[in-house]
Design an enzyme around this catalytic site. Structure first.
Site, PDB file in Angstrom:
ATOM      1  N   ASN A 154      72.298   4.637  40.772  1.00  0.00           N
ATOM      2  CA  ASN A 154      70.976   5.257  40.669  1.00  0.00           C
ATOM      3  C   ASN A 154      71.002   6.313  39.589  1.00  0.00           C
ATOM      4  O   ASN A 154      71.872   7.191  39.599  1.00  0.00           O
ATOM      5  CB  ASN A 154      70.586   5.933  41.992  1.00  0.00           C
ATOM      6  CG  ASN A 154      69.137   6.407  41.973  1.00  0.00           C
ATOM      7  OD1 ASN A 154      68.230   5.587  41.797  1.00  0.00           O
ATOM      8  ND2 ASN A 154      68.919   7.695  42.107  1.00  0.00           N
ATOM      9  N   GLU A 155      70.082   6.212  38.665  1.00  0.00           N
ATOM     10  CA  GLU A 155      69.969   7.200  37.593  1.00  0.00           C
ATOM     11  C   GLU A 155      71.359   7.655  37.142  1.00  0.00           C
ATOM     12  O   GLU A 155      71.708   8.846  37.220  1.00  0.00           O
ATOM     13  CB  GLU A 155      69.112   8.384  38.022  1.00  0.00           C
ATOM     14  CG  GLU A 155      67.662   8.003  38.189  1.00  0.00           C
ATOM     15  CD  GLU A 155      66.736   9.203  38.319  1.00  0.00           C
ATOM     16  OE1 GLU A 155      67.208  10.310  38.650  1.00  0.00           O
ATOM     17  OE2 GLU A 155      65.529   9.040  38.075  1.00  0.00           O
ATOM     18  N   GLU A 312      60.429   4.281  39.270  1.00  0.00           N
ATOM     19  CA  GLU A 312      60.042   5.419  40.111  1.00  0.00           C
ATOM     20  C   GLU A 312      59.022   6.251  39.355  1.00  0.00           C
ATOM     21  O   GLU A 312      59.172   6.477  38.158  1.00  0.00           O
ATOM     22  CB  GLU A 312      61.227   6.353  40.380  1.00  0.00           C
ATOM     23  CG  GLU A 312      62.339   5.813  41.208  1.00  0.00           C
ATOM     24  CD  GLU A 312      63.454   6.849  41.373  1.00  0.00           C
ATOM     25  OE1 GLU A 312      63.177   8.062  41.259  1.00  0.00           O
ATOM     26  OE2 GLU A 312      64.599   6.437  41.582  1.00  0.00           O
ATOM     27  N   PHE A 362      60.059  17.995  50.421  1.00  0.00           N
ATOM     28  CA  PHE A 362      58.785  18.405  49.825  1.00  0.00           C
ATOM     29  C   PHE A 362      58.442  17.609  48.571  1.00  0.00           C
ATOM     30  O   PHE A 362      57.654  18.025  47.737  1.00  0.00           O
ATOM     31  CB  PHE A 362      58.775  19.906  49.548  1.00  0.00           C
ATOM     32  CG  PHE A 362      58.828  20.717  50.813  1.00  0.00           C
ATOM     33  CD1 PHE A 362      57.894  20.503  51.824  1.00  0.00           C
ATOM     34  CD2 PHE A 362      59.827  21.651  51.037  1.00  0.00           C
ATOM     35  CE1 PHE A 362      57.949  21.203  53.027  1.00  0.00           C
ATOM     36  CE2 PHE A 362      59.890  22.364  52.223  1.00  0.00           C
ATOM     37  CZ  PHE A 362      58.949  22.145  53.226  1.00  0.00           C
TER      38      PHE A 362
HETATM   39  C1  GLA Z   1      65.076  10.559  40.843  1.00  0.00           C
HETATM   40  C2  GLA Z   1      65.960   9.848  41.839  1.00  0.00           C
HETATM   41  C3  GLA Z   1      65.371   9.764  43.204  1.00  0.00           C
HETATM   42  C4  GLA Z   1      64.687  11.054  43.575  1.00  0.00           C
HETATM   43  C5  GLA Z   1      63.670  11.411  42.530  1.00  0.00           C
HETATM   44  C6  GLA Z   1      62.892  12.672  42.836  1.00  0.00           C
HETATM   45  O1  GLA Z   1      64.216   9.742  40.201  1.00  0.00           O
HETATM   46  O2  GLA Z   1      66.330   8.571  41.405  1.00  0.00           O
HETATM   47  O3  GLA Z   1      66.423   9.481  44.096  1.00  0.00           O
HETATM   48  O4  GLA Z   1      65.635  12.054  43.671  1.00  0.00           O
HETATM   49  O5  GLA Z   1      64.339  11.616  41.316  1.00  0.00           O
HETATM   50  O6  GLA Z   1      61.970  12.992  41.831  1.00  0.00           O
END
Ligand code: GLA
Length: 672
Positions: A154-155, A312, A362
């Site tokens: 993830n990211e 996202e 939040f």
């Molecule tokens: C990123 C992450 C998510 C979440 C979002 C919040 O995009 O991939 O897991 O933490 O940020 O903005």
């Protein structure tokens, strides 16, 4: 290394979905979730992103019961799965057993677990534990009919991009040996003759850890390149396992969004089966909406124009900015459909149901804490309906005859410790130039240095500080062949080794621009500059002479008074413009409008009654073209169009009315 053959992500129409974290809830909530997903039209959900401690609660002991159940329920409901490999955050047992995998900051202090992504990208222990999990997940679900797409980690690099530990140091040295072969070559590239920095042994080389003075900029630049490559290697390793055990396409979610600078996605993009991006509005910027459009255009650029997935974004406030703003009425629709206008074939959110515990409680979600009796939920459902009606748009491509050159390497090189002004930022120049194009309603492709420019009429090169001779030649040759370019200050200052191009700044652009810059003269952040044509500017001036260029405006005051500020040079059959300062937005817009007009560039359709807040983009498919109009203003506008409007289903003859705050998407008649 050659990339494996690209797999195609296919979906029925535009995908609509979210990250879903059912491990935070009990099964009765899952039932409600899936029923509500149906109501909203959700058809693609990312799961198992942070699944590791659930799937492997103890080393080597796997428990797939819950994930089996969730995937089964989603499949039964007809919802496709974007399956995370689960490796984003290591479980507590792993970091306890192997604290050496924890990342180290540049001051030599370790970062502890307790947050997320607490792993060093160069750690072989982490890599092998992660690949064991990926193997187990892929064996179990590789052929599962619900799995539509693989979501690696993830990211990657969101928090751990730069690790300075000993393991990273050893990996950095291996990377440098491969790049340079000899220490002589490395010493030359880094300019280590300066300050007695010459290396006599490979083992003397460290990552650019905190120093008591400024650090070697060549070392800093290569460390960024290395760190980006290390994370790409993580992606490649996970994808390699998936490729053997599944035939489904593979991607990871990029962070093409303001301020995230550590990964050179130009070098990653070719390895993704489909480009996926996460985008969050950044309210610290002066124009978050323009930045959204830029990020979407860059996401498309990374895929060479192919449709991509917005993996996202948010329905409202995030939780990680100093002040977190909810969205205004209609903004979920406007933001989402702007991404679609700019080439997204998927619109997904973080996350499905708002968490009630943890760091992100939040953070907004599709289903907010307030439940379904909420403006957010109603807009989500409305958006789902619109996305459903836009199915025919999927696969079409955005049309643009303007390119903007963007470079992560220039970003890194611009931000090294020592520079003419600490207030100078690469992204600021990018946003200013893009903002001017955006305000004029022009559609822009964002391209890499060295990219083929033959499809364009106008090319904008903002602050391309680091440039190779061959990359500059692509631009100057294209100008000579009849193109129009605008190059802005600090471009062409250093080569790929951060070595200054001498003989007058702009180096390899100098002849085409017809100017010679002798000295930079930045000004204080609160100082204002005036140009001879009355334009206002700030941040930067320089002492230059026009050699063959015509001076369109010069500095009327400040440290470079009398020197050229805006120049135009005939170069072959084309025109090379140069801007030696940061114009205020209205003046920047006026300059770009002038240049665009001369280059014959226009918005995708004519707007009547517009303020500057209307975006117009055309996507063209095999059978039809789609004109997207996003009205960010409060007042209605009309736009020249003919065909059928897909949001309302109403035929359009001649002009379409777009109310304030609304989005209209017209399937154009064949003649358009
Ligand atoms: C990123 C992450 C998510 C979440 C979002 C919040 O995009 O991939 O897991 O933490 O940020 O903005």
């Amino acid at each position: 290394m050659t990339s494996p053959a690209r797999r195609t992500f296919t979906h029925d129409g535009i995908a609509f979905g979210c990250d879903y974290n059912p491990e935070q809830w009990t099964p009765d909530v899952w039932d409600e979730d899936i029923a509500l997903m149906g109501e909203a039209g959700v058809d693609l959900v990312a799961i198992n992103i942070f699944g590791w401690s659930h799937l492997e609660p103890r080393e080597g002991e796997f428990d797939f019961a819950r994930l089996d159940d969730i995937i089964g329920r989603l499949h039964t409901a007809g919802i496709r799965v974007n399956l995370g490999t689960g490796t984003a955050s290591p479980p507590a047992w792993l970091t306890r057993q192997h604290p050496e995998i924890l990342p180290m900051a540049d001051d030599g202090t370790r970062r502890y677990p307790g947050g997320r992504q607490a792993w060093c990208p160069s750690s072989p222990v982490f890599r092998s534990a992660a690949l064991r999990l990926v193997d187990a997940v892929a064996r179990r679900y590789g052929d599962h009919p619900a799995v539509a797409l693989w979501h690696v980690s993830n990211e990657l690099g969101c928090h751990n991009a730069l690790c300075y530990c000993d393991e990273s140091a050893a990996a950095f040295r291996r990377w440098l040996r491969t790049k340079y072969g000899t220490l002589d070559a490395l010493n030359a590239a880094w300019g280590t003759a300066f300050w007695s920095q010459t290396y006599g042994e490979w083992d003397e080389i460290l990552p650019p850890r905190a120093t008591i003075s400024t650090r070697n900029p060549g070392q800093f630049l290569d460390f960024h390149r290395f760190s980006s490559d290390e994370l790409l290697a993580t992606y490649r390793a996970e994808a390699g396992v998936l490729r053997v055990l599944s035939t489904q396409p593979i991607t990871t979610n990029f962070m093409v969004t303001a301020h995230i600078e550590n990964l050179d996605y130009w070098s990653w993009a070719g390895e993704m089966d489909v480009i996926a991006n996460d985008h969050y509005l950044d309210h610290r910027l002066s124009d978050p909406t323009a930045e959204l459009a830029f990020a979407a255009d860059l996401s498309r650029g990374l895929g060479q124009g192919a449709p991509w997935i917005l993996m996202e974004h948010s329905t409202g406030a995030v939780n990680w900015q100093p002040l977190n703003h909810p969205k205004s009425a209609g903004q979920i629709l406007r933001n989402s459909l702007t991404h679609v206008a700019r080439g997204a074939d998927g619109v997904c959110f973080f996350q499905w149901r708002a968490s009630v515990q943890g760091s992100e409680k939040f953070h907004s979600a599709m289903l907010p804490h307030a439940g379904t009796d909420s403006a957010v939920w109603r807009e989500v459902v409305e958006l789902g309906g619109i996305v459903d009606r836009l199915g025919e748009v999927a696969g079409s491509r955005v049309e643009s005859d303007v390119a903007l050159v963007f470079s992560w390497e220039s970003w890194w090189a611009t931000q090294t410790d020592s520079r003419p002004s600490q207030a100078l930022g690469y992204l600021d120049q990018i946003h200013a130039a893009y903002g001017a194009l955006h305000a004029l309603g022009l559609t822009v492709d964002v391209v890499a240095p060295g990219a083929d420019l033959s499809a364009y009429r106008l090319v904008v090169v903002p602050g391309l500080h680091l440039v190779r001779a061959a990359e500059a030649a692509v631009i100057t040759d294209w100008i000579a062949a009849g193109g129009t370019a605008l190059v802005t200050f600090y471009s062409g200052t250093v080569d790929q080794d951060d070595r200054v191009w001498t003989g007058g700044y702009t180096g390899p652009f100098r002849d085409a621009l017809g100017i010679r810059i002798e000295e930079f003269a930045p000004v204080a952040v609160d100082a204002s500059l005036t140009l001879s044509d009355g334009s206002r500017a700030r941040l930067w001036s320089e002492r230059a002479h026009a050699t063959t260029a015509e001076v369109a405006a010069s500095f009327a005051d400040g440290p470079s008074a009398g020197h050229p500020a805006v120049t135009r040079n005939a170069w072959g059959d084309g025109e090379a413009w140069y801007l030696a300062t940061l114009l205020e937005p209205a003046d920047y817009r006026a300059l770009v409008a002038d240049i665009a007009e001369r280059a014959g560039v226009r918005p995708a359709a004519r707007v009547h009654g517009a303020d500057a807040a209307v975006e117009i983009v055309r996507r063209r498919g095999a059978d039809a073209a789609y004109l997207f109009v996003v009205n960010h203003g409060d007042s209605p506008v009309e736009v020249d169009a003919a065909g059928v409007e897909l949001v309302t289903g109403v035929p359009v003859a001649g002009r379409v009315a777009v109310p304030g705050g609304a989005v209209r998407i017209i399937r154009e008649e064949a003649a358009a």
